[in-house]
Every structure is written in C-alpha cells, then in structure tokens.
Write a protein that holds these residues in place. Structure first.
Motif, short mmCIF file in Angstrom:
data_model
loop_
_atom_site.label_atom_id
_atom_site.label_comp_id
_atom_site.label_asym_id
_atom_site.label_seq_id
_atom_site.Cartn_x
_atom_site.Cartn_y
_atom_site.Cartn_z
N TRP A 298 48.99 20.79 -14.00
CA TRP A 298 49.10 19.46 -14.23
C TRP A 298 50.47 19.45 -15.02
O TRP A 298 51.28 18.22 -14.83
CB TRP A 298 47.84 18.93 -14.88
CG TRP A 298 46.72 18.84 -14.11
CD1 TRP A 298 45.61 19.77 -14.09
CD2 TRP A 298 46.51 18.06 -13.08
NE1 TRP A 298 44.73 19.38 -13.22
CE2 TRP A 298 45.19 18.41 -12.58
CE3 TRP A 298 47.14 16.96 -12.46
CZ2 TRP A 298 44.44 17.61 -11.37
CZ3 TRP A 298 46.43 16.43 -11.45
CH2 TRP A 298 45.20 16.80 -10.83
N ASN A 299 50.50 19.96 -16.18
CA ASN A 299 51.43 19.76 -17.23
C ASN A 299 52.89 19.94 -16.52
O ASN A 299 53.94 19.36 -17.17
CB ASN A 299 51.04 20.48 -18.40
CG ASN A 299 49.72 20.08 -19.24
OD1 ASN A 299 49.62 19.00 -19.12
ND2 ASN A 299 49.18 21.04 -19.95
N GLU A 300 53.06 20.97 -15.90
CA GLU A 300 54.39 21.26 -15.30
C GLU A 300 54.56 20.57 -13.94
O GLU A 300 55.45 21.15 -13.31
CB GLU A 300 54.42 23.03 -15.04
CG GLU A 300 54.39 23.67 -16.30
CD GLU A 300 54.12 25.19 -16.21
OE1 GLU A 300 54.24 25.54 -14.97
OE2 GLU A 300 54.08 25.87 -17.07
N GLY A 301 53.53 19.76 -13.37
CA GLY A 301 54.19 19.00 -12.45
C GLY A 301 53.99 19.61 -10.94
O GLY A 301 54.43 19.16 -10.11
N SER A 302 53.18 21.13 -10.93
CA SER A 302 53.25 21.57 -9.74
C SER A 302 51.72 21.50 -8.96
O SER A 302 51.46 22.06 -8.10
CB SER A 302 53.32 22.96 -10.07
OG SER A 302 52.45 23.33 -11.05
N MET A 303 50.82 20.68 -9.77
CA MET A 303 49.60 20.40 -9.04
C MET A 303 49.60 19.80 -7.71
O MET A 303 48.84 19.86 -6.91
CB MET A 303 48.71 19.52 -10.03
CG MET A 303 47.34 19.57 -9.60
SD MET A 303 46.35 20.98 -9.24
CE MET A 303 45.64 21.37 -10.61
N LEU B 244 38.56 21.58 -17.99
CA LEU B 244 37.96 20.61 -18.96
C LEU B 244 39.15 19.98 -20.19
O LEU B 244 39.12 19.01 -20.49
CB LEU B 244 36.90 20.99 -19.66
CG LEU B 244 35.73 21.36 -18.85
CD1 LEU B 244 34.42 21.65 -19.48
CD2 LEU B 244 35.04 20.11 -17.94
N ALA B 245 39.88 20.79 -20.62
CA ALA B 245 40.81 20.86 -21.72
C ALA B 245 42.15 20.76 -21.01
O ALA B 245 42.61 21.58 -20.60
CB ALA B 245 40.75 21.98 -22.76
N GLN B 246 42.61 19.53 -20.80
CA GLN B 246 44.06 19.23 -20.28
C GLN B 246 45.15 19.75 -20.92
O GLN B 246 46.26 20.25 -20.71
CB GLN B 246 44.03 17.93 -19.82
CG GLN B 246 43.13 17.25 -18.96
CD GLN B 246 43.03 16.34 -18.58
OE1 GLN B 246 44.26 15.44 -18.89
NE2 GLN B 246 42.06 15.33 -18.04
N ASP B 247 44.84 19.62 -22.36
CA ASP B 247 45.90 20.11 -23.34
C ASP B 247 46.20 21.78 -23.27
O ASP B 247 45.07 22.32 -23.84
CB ASP B 247 45.71 19.60 -24.71
CG ASP B 247 46.90 20.13 -25.62
OD1 ASP B 247 46.55 20.96 -26.38
OD2 ASP B 247 47.89 19.30 -25.59
N THR B 248 47.09 22.38 -22.94
CA THR B 248 46.95 24.01 -22.91
C THR B 248 46.86 24.46 -24.32
O THR B 248 46.35 25.45 -24.31
CB THR B 248 48.62 24.42 -22.41
OG1 THR B 248 49.62 23.82 -23.16
CG2 THR B 248 48.74 24.09 -20.81
#
Length: 390
Positions: A213-218, A291-295
């Motif tokens: 999600w955070n790197e935009g590859s989802m 559950l934890a979106q923040d890495t």
C-alpha cells in the motif's frame, strides 16, 4: 486461481531477493547466526573454572582431596588462600569462581566418624559455573570421605561388602537421558536459532502487505490476484514458506552435521514441525501487516510480540514454575508450542505423534491469523472499489 497464486508467489520471490531488508534477514542472517551461536558454545561445557583451596587441616587427606578436585572437568585449582577475607577479595575481583575450605582436624574427625562440615563457596551470580563447581566438588568430597571410612572398617577386619553396606547403605545410579554430557552446544544452539528464525519470519512478514500500500504497488498485486485477498495471502505464504525450507536445509542439512548436532533420524519429523512454526509465524506477520497500515507501527508490534518468546518458552526456566499469567502469556506465542514439540522430537527422539497436541495448537494460530488477514484485506479492497465507484 492457481495461475494467479503462482504469479503472486513468483513476484514475492523476486521481491524478497531484490530487497536487502528481506534477503539479508530471511536468507543471510539465519546461517550466520547459527554459526555465531555454535562457535560461542564450541567447548560444549565450561571446563577448568578457577577455584582456590583454604586448607586449615594440612593433612594427607586434604592434599588428596585437592588432587581429586583438580582431576574433575569443571574445577581447576589456581592457588591457596589463608582466610575468608582473602577468599572474598578474590571472588569480588572475579579471579575465582569458587573455593573449598578444609577445616582444622578434618582428617582426624572423619576417621573418628565425627561430623565434619566442608564449606564449598561458589559464585552463584554466574549460575552455570556455580552449579558445575558445586556438583563436582560435592561428588569428590562425599566419595572421598566415604572412602576414608571404608578403609578404616577394612583395617578393623571387616569385609569390603559389609564395610560398603555400612558406609553407603544406598547405592545411587544416575541416568542422564537425552543430553548425558550436559552439552551446552547441543542444548542451546538449536533453541536459539529457532527462536531467532521465528523473530525473522514475523519481522519480515509484517512488512508484506502494508508496504504494498505505502509503495503504491498494491494495484498491481490486486490485478494479479483477480481481486482476491486469499490469492494474495496464499501466494505470498508459499514464497515465504519456500524461504523457510531453504533455511531448514541450511541449518539441519549442513550446519547441524558440521557442528555434530544431528540426532539420528527424525529429519522429516523436524521438517513437518518446522513448517507449522513457519506458517504460524507468517500468519501472525500477515495479520499484523493487514491491520497496521503504518509500517513502523507494524514493525514495533512485531518486535514487541516476538522479543520475549525465548524467556517465556520455558527453554531456560520451567514454565510450570512461572506465575500463572506468564504461563498464559507464553501460550500466545507459537514458539512455545513448537519448543514443546521440538523437545519431544529432537532431544527425546520420539515419533511425531508425541508432538501432535503442539501442532494442533500451532494450527489454531494458523487458522485464526490467516482468516483475519484475508478477511480484513478483502474488506479493504471492497472499500477501495466502493470509493472508486462513488
């Protein structure tokens, strides 16, 4: 579905092999850590611990006892002291690990069958050396004192058998099973490397979903999975499971024999048991990652969860002796169940069926964590689609 899962598995393999934070932790660190731990305990147990003698008896018996103490594995007589203050000073400076005091008139009192107290001092702040010195010293002193009385009875005309029956009416046969030499390398290294593997598997898998999600590859991953969270979790699981098989082959197939830690047979049983641990750890990591979106938060949760595993597992202190709430907390980590099964299969050489209850417990971890991971990831996909359509 199969093509989708295989594509995701291949993609995850490439991801692991091209990201230093993944391949260093999952592939390079386990064998290096194993070698590091194995070399620490390459002497297998502590030998020749420094011990001094405080001899106020100055008899033939005290000299004989000193010689016998020196012949033990753990004790090395480094000198003599003349009193308690000198003994304490050497102990406090860390120059000795123990001391034995032969009191005045010791030989005469033993031969007269008067009670004799021989103090043995050990530095119990270092638990293992203290126990080793105590064990060897007590064995020597009890055996030697019995021998003195035995000789006296025989000189009085008593037969050896009768004299022995009076001196030692109870014969003690001790059988040290499964690790008779108290080999620390065999005992500690497998446990240390498996708990390290648990931590590494979880710490990498907690980054498996949220970094997408955070790197935009989802979006790319979502396309490969045909919109199925189950395909994503299954594909990534197969990739991480494959990595754990490589680690198993490296550790059990190469490093165990090299350091002479292999037990006869039971490699297949260990492999099956290790797969349960790998799947349980990967499932926990994926669940946290979903559950934890923040890495950073996910990594912190993973670290907090895995750090106390070794302490609570019962490897160094029996779980039944812990407070009840610690015993319950220990059951919240799959490593606890794995270790119980590991003792049965690896140390005791029992069939895998003896570890059945522990594999069942790890199966509960697998079922629960994978369900949570798939369910909440799918829910997030639905929210994304609903948002895009609105």
């Amino acid at each position: 579905m199969i093509r989708s899962v295989l594509n995701i598995c291949t993609r995850e393999w490439k991801r692991i092999l091209t990201r230093p934070d993944h391949y260093i932790v999952l592939i390079l660190m386990p064998p290096l850590l194993f070698i590091f731990y194995a070399l620490i305990y390459q002497n297998q147990k502590a030998y020749d611990l420094p011990v001094v003698i405080w001899d106020e008896d100055h008899s033939a018996l005290s000299r004989q006892l000193t010689f016998m103490l020196e012949q033990t594995e753990s004790i090395h007589i480094t000198g003599q002291v003349n009193g308690m203050e000198e003994l304490k000073t050497l102990m406090q400076k860390g120059k000795i690990s123990g001391a034995v005091h032969f009191p005045a008139r010791m030989e005469r009192d033993i031969k007269s069958r008067h009670p004799v107290t021989i103090p043995v001092f050990t530095n119990a702040s270092a638990l293992v050396p203290g126990k080793l010195i105590y064990s060897d010293a007590s064995t020597v002193l009890i055996t030697a004192a019995s021998g003195v009385i035995l000789q006296k009875f025989q000189k009085l005309g008593m037969t050896e058998a009768k004299a022995m029956a009076l001196v030692m009416p109870i014969q003690l046969d001790t059988y040290r099973l499964y690790n008779p030499a108290y080999n620390y390398q065999q005992y500690l290294v497998p446990g240390l490397i498996t708990v390290a593997l648990q931590m590494m598997i979880i710490m990498v898998s907690v980054l498996a979903i949220n970094t997408e999600w955070n790197e935009g590859s989802m979006q790319e991953l979502h396309g490969l999975s045909n919109g199925s969270a189950g395909n994503i979790i299954l594909g990534k699981t197969l990739a991480h499971l494959g990595i754990s098989w490589i680690n198993f082959i490296l550790v059990v197939g190469i490093l165990f024999p090299y350091f002479n830690l292999s037990r006869s047979g039971h490699h297949l049983e260990l492999f099956i048991l290790f797969n349960f641990l790998s799947l349980a750890c990967t499932g926990i990591g994926f669940m946290i990652s979903v559950l934890a979106q923040d890495t950073m938060l996910a990594a912190d949760v993973g670290l907090f969860y895995t750090s106390p595993a070794f302490v609570f597992s019962g490897f160094t202190f029996p779980r039944w002796a812990m407070p009840w709430y610690d015993q319950y907390y220990a059951q919240l980590m799959p490593y606890t169940s794995f270790l119980d099964g590991f003792f049965q299969v690896y140390f005791m050489g029992l069939p895998l069926s003896y570890a059945g209850i522990y594999m069942l417990k790890m199966s509960l971890f697998i079922g629960f964590t994978y369900f949570i991971a798939v369910f909440f990831l799918q829910q997030r996909f639905k929210k994304q689609l609903a948002y895009a359509a609105s």
